[in-house]
Design an enzyme around this catalytic site. Structure first.
Site, PDB file in Angstrom:
ATOM      1  N   LYS A  94       0.837  -1.199   0.000  1.00 21.85           N
ATOM      2  CA  LYS A  94       0.000   0.000   0.000  1.00 21.85           C
ATOM      3  C   LYS A  94       0.880   1.259   0.000  1.00 21.85           C
ATOM      4  O   LYS A  94       2.113   1.170   0.198  1.00 21.85           O
ATOM      5  CB  LYS A  94      -0.911  -0.052   1.227  1.00 21.85           C
ATOM      6  CG  LYS A  94      -1.941  -1.207   1.202  1.00 21.85           C
ATOM      7  CD  LYS A  94      -2.694  -1.260   2.529  1.00 21.85           C
ATOM      8  CE  LYS A  94      -3.840  -2.244   2.512  1.00 21.85           C
ATOM      9  NZ  LYS A  94      -4.553  -2.249   3.828  1.00 21.85           N
ATOM     10  N   TYR A 151     -12.483  -3.259  -2.767  1.00 19.08           N
ATOM     11  CA  TYR A 151     -13.019  -3.150  -1.404  1.00 19.08           C
ATOM     12  C   TYR A 151     -14.547  -3.101  -1.401  1.00 19.08           C
ATOM     13  O   TYR A 151     -15.148  -2.488  -0.516  1.00 19.08           O
ATOM     14  CB  TYR A 151     -12.426  -1.925  -0.702  1.00 19.08           C
ATOM     15  CG  TYR A 151     -11.000  -2.129  -0.202  1.00 19.08           C
ATOM     16  CD1 TYR A 151     -10.664  -3.217   0.620  1.00 19.08           C
ATOM     17  CD2 TYR A 151      -9.992  -1.225  -0.526  1.00 19.08           C
ATOM     18  CE1 TYR A 151      -9.360  -3.400   1.079  1.00 19.08           C
ATOM     19  CE2 TYR A 151      -8.681  -1.404  -0.058  1.00 19.08           C
ATOM     20  CZ  TYR A 151      -8.382  -2.493   0.749  1.00 19.08           C
ATOM     21  OH  TYR A 151      -7.098  -2.667   1.220  1.00 19.08           O
ATOM     22  N   PHE A 185     -15.185   3.554   7.647  1.00 15.91           N
ATOM     23  CA  PHE A 185     -13.771   3.805   7.334  1.00 15.91           C
ATOM     24  C   PHE A 185     -13.504   3.860   5.829  1.00 15.91           C
ATOM     25  O   PHE A 185     -12.384   4.153   5.419  1.00 15.91           O
ATOM     26  CB  PHE A 185     -12.865   2.755   8.006  1.00 15.91           C
ATOM     27  CG  PHE A 185     -13.090   1.319   7.566  1.00 15.91           C
ATOM     28  CD1 PHE A 185     -12.542   0.834   6.386  1.00 15.91           C
ATOM     29  CD2 PHE A 185     -13.849   0.451   8.352  1.00 15.91           C
ATOM     30  CE1 PHE A 185     -12.731  -0.490   5.990  1.00 15.91           C
ATOM     31  CE2 PHE A 185     -14.059  -0.873   7.966  1.00 15.91           C
ATOM     32  CZ  PHE A 185     -13.497  -1.337   6.775  1.00 15.91           C
ATOM     33  N   ASN A 223      -1.517  -0.003   7.409  1.00 15.58           N
ATOM     34  CA  ASN A 223      -1.001  -1.346   7.736  1.00 15.58           C
ATOM     35  C   ASN A 223      -0.217  -1.994   6.593  1.00 15.58           C
ATOM     36  O   ASN A 223      -0.084  -3.213   6.531  1.00 15.58           O
ATOM     37  CB  ASN A 223      -2.125  -2.228   8.279  1.00 15.58           C
ATOM     38  CG  ASN A 223      -3.280  -2.378   7.306  1.00 15.58           C
ATOM     39  OD1 ASN A 223      -3.178  -1.981   6.151  1.00 15.58           O
ATOM     40  ND2 ASN A 223      -4.364  -2.975   7.763  1.00 15.58           N
ATOM     41  N   HIS A 225      -1.776  -5.461   1.692  1.00 13.17           N
ATOM     42  CA  HIS A 225      -3.041  -6.195   1.545  1.00 13.17           C
ATOM     43  C   HIS A 225      -2.731  -7.615   1.104  1.00 13.17           C
ATOM     44  O   HIS A 225      -1.829  -7.836   0.289  1.00 13.17           O
ATOM     45  CB  HIS A 225      -3.925  -5.537   0.478  1.00 13.17           C
ATOM     46  CG  HIS A 225      -5.089  -6.418   0.081  1.00 13.17           C
ATOM     47  ND1 HIS A 225      -6.254  -6.464   0.806  1.00 13.17           N
ATOM     48  CD2 HIS A 225      -5.223  -7.335  -0.919  1.00 13.17           C
ATOM     49  CE1 HIS A 225      -7.071  -7.362   0.253  1.00 13.17           C
ATOM     50  NE2 HIS A 225      -6.477  -7.900  -0.796  1.00 13.17           N
ATOM     51  N   GLU A 237     -10.251 -10.995  -6.571  1.00 10.81           N
ATOM     52  CA  GLU A 237      -9.353  -9.835  -6.574  1.00 10.81           C
ATOM     53  C   GLU A 237      -8.296  -9.880  -7.684  1.00 10.81           C
ATOM     54  O   GLU A 237      -7.978  -8.842  -8.266  1.00 10.81           O
ATOM     55  CB  GLU A 237      -8.638  -9.736  -5.213  1.00 10.81           C
ATOM     56  CG  GLU A 237      -9.575  -9.346  -4.074  1.00 10.81           C
ATOM     57  CD  GLU A 237      -8.927  -9.471  -2.694  1.00 10.81           C
ATOM     58  OE1 GLU A 237      -7.726  -9.801  -2.603  1.00 10.81           O
ATOM     59  OE2 GLU A 237      -9.641  -9.238  -1.698  1.00 10.81           O
TER      60      GLU A 237
HETATM   61  N1  UDP Z   1      -9.416  -0.480   7.666  1.00 11.91           N
HETATM   62  C1  UDP Z   1      -9.373   0.698   8.384  1.00 11.91           C
HETATM   63  N2  UDP Z   1     -10.118   0.797   9.523  1.00 11.91           N
HETATM   64  C2  UDP Z   1     -10.900  -0.215   9.994  1.00 11.91           C
HETATM   65  C3  UDP Z   1     -10.931  -1.410   9.243  1.00 11.91           C
HETATM   66  C4  UDP Z   1     -10.176  -1.505   8.098  1.00 11.91           C
HETATM   67  O1  UDP Z   1      -8.672   1.652   8.007  1.00 11.91           O
HETATM   68  O2  UDP Z   1     -11.538  -0.065  11.042  1.00 11.91           O
HETATM   69  C5  UDP Z   1      -8.641  -0.571   6.439  1.00 11.91           C
HETATM   70  C6  UDP Z   1      -7.286  -1.255   6.623  1.00 11.91           C
HETATM   71  O3  UDP Z   1      -6.372  -0.646   5.691  1.00 11.91           O
HETATM   72  C7  UDP Z   1      -7.582  -2.684   6.204  1.00 11.91           C
HETATM   73  C8  UDP Z   1      -8.569  -2.456   5.060  1.00 11.91           C
HETATM   74  O4  UDP Z   1      -9.366  -1.363   5.502  1.00 11.91           O
HETATM   75  O5  UDP Z   1      -6.411  -3.358   5.814  1.00 11.91           O
HETATM   76  C9  UDP Z   1      -9.455  -3.619   4.724  1.00 11.91           C
HETATM   77  O6  UDP Z   1     -10.052  -4.114   5.904  1.00 11.91           O
HETATM   78  P1  UDP Z   1     -10.129  -5.678   6.180  1.00 11.91           P
HETATM   79  O7  UDP Z   1     -10.961  -5.879   7.407  1.00 11.91           O
HETATM   80  O8  UDP Z   1     -10.554  -6.376   4.936  1.00 11.91           O
HETATM   81  O9  UDP Z   1      -8.618  -6.020   6.571  1.00 11.91           O
HETATM   82  P2  UDP Z   1      -7.467  -6.814   5.810  1.00 11.91           P
HETATM   83  O10 UDP Z   1      -8.134  -7.880   4.972  1.00 11.91           O
HETATM   84  O11 UDP Z   1      -6.693  -5.815   4.998  1.00 11.91           O
HETATM   85  O12 UDP Z   1      -6.619  -7.398   6.904  1.00 11.91           O
HETATM   86 MG    MG Z   2      -9.808  -7.909   3.756  1.00 11.90          MG
END
Ligand code: UDP
Ligand code: MG
Length: 152
Positions: free
Chosen positions: A10, A50, A58, A113, A116, A127
């Site tokens: 990212k 997404y 968010f 974080n 992805h 995806e």
């Molecule tokens: N995210 C965020 N706040 C939240 C939840 C998610 O900013 O409360 C962002 C974060 O970058 C995350 C992405 O949205 O990686 C997608 O969320 P997901 O729950 O799918 O997490 P991932 O699969 O990336 O671990």
């Molecule tokens: Mg996810």
């Protein structure tokens, strides 16, 4: 089973100079790179990627984060690759991700974080075509394969 999974470095990972660090963790795990591009994600690609999060609070912040700079999009292949990559990445909540994972070692906040990874086989299948066309996925043999997995 051999699987393919979508991985993104990212914009925070790119800005912080962590592209090589992230790639090296998947390489060292034994995964095989089958596609890679450096690009600026559009809002429309992110709306597909997404899709499950579009109505979450968010989401606007997530889109401005992912459109704030270039990302590295990749497809990695390997034995049980989807789960292996998720475990290498660590928990979404970077502050709770175990040490030794990408997020646990390199990130501290859920909103930044670094990486992805597709969550499961359905997400990986959905995806990968959002980011890559079929002809961008390169199939090739590695001389080291039998040192990483054994034949079925
Ligand atoms: N995210 C965020 N706040 C939240 C939840 C998610 O900013 O409360 C962002 C974060 O970058 C995350 C992405 O949205 O990686 C997608 O969320 P997901 O729950 O799918 O997490 P991932 O699969 O990336 O671990
Ligand atoms: Mg996810």
């Amino acid at each position: 089973m051999v699987e393919r999974t979508l991985i993104l470095v990212k914009p925070d990972g790119v800005q912080r100079g962590l592209i090589g660090e992230v790639i090296s963790r998947f390489e060292r795990r034994g995964l095989k790179l089958v596609a890679m591009k450096f690009m600026l994600p559009t809002e429309s690609i992110l709306a597909k990627h997404y899709e499950a999060h579009i109505n979450k609070g968010f989401y606007p912040g997530l889109v401005s984060y992912l459109t704030s700079g270039p990302v590295v999009a990749m497809v990695w292949e390997g034995w049980d690759a989807i789960k292996a990559c998720r475990l290498t990445i660590g928990d979404t909540h970077a502050n709770e991700a175990p040490a030794g994972t990408i997020r646990g070692d390199l990130a501290i906040h859920i909103s930044r974080n670094i990486v992805h990874g597709s969550a499961d086989a359905n997400d990986a299948a959905r995806e990968v075509p959002i980011w890559f066309s079929d002809d961008e996925l390169i199939s090739y043999e590695r001389a080291t394969e039998l040192w990483i997995t054994r034949p079925d």
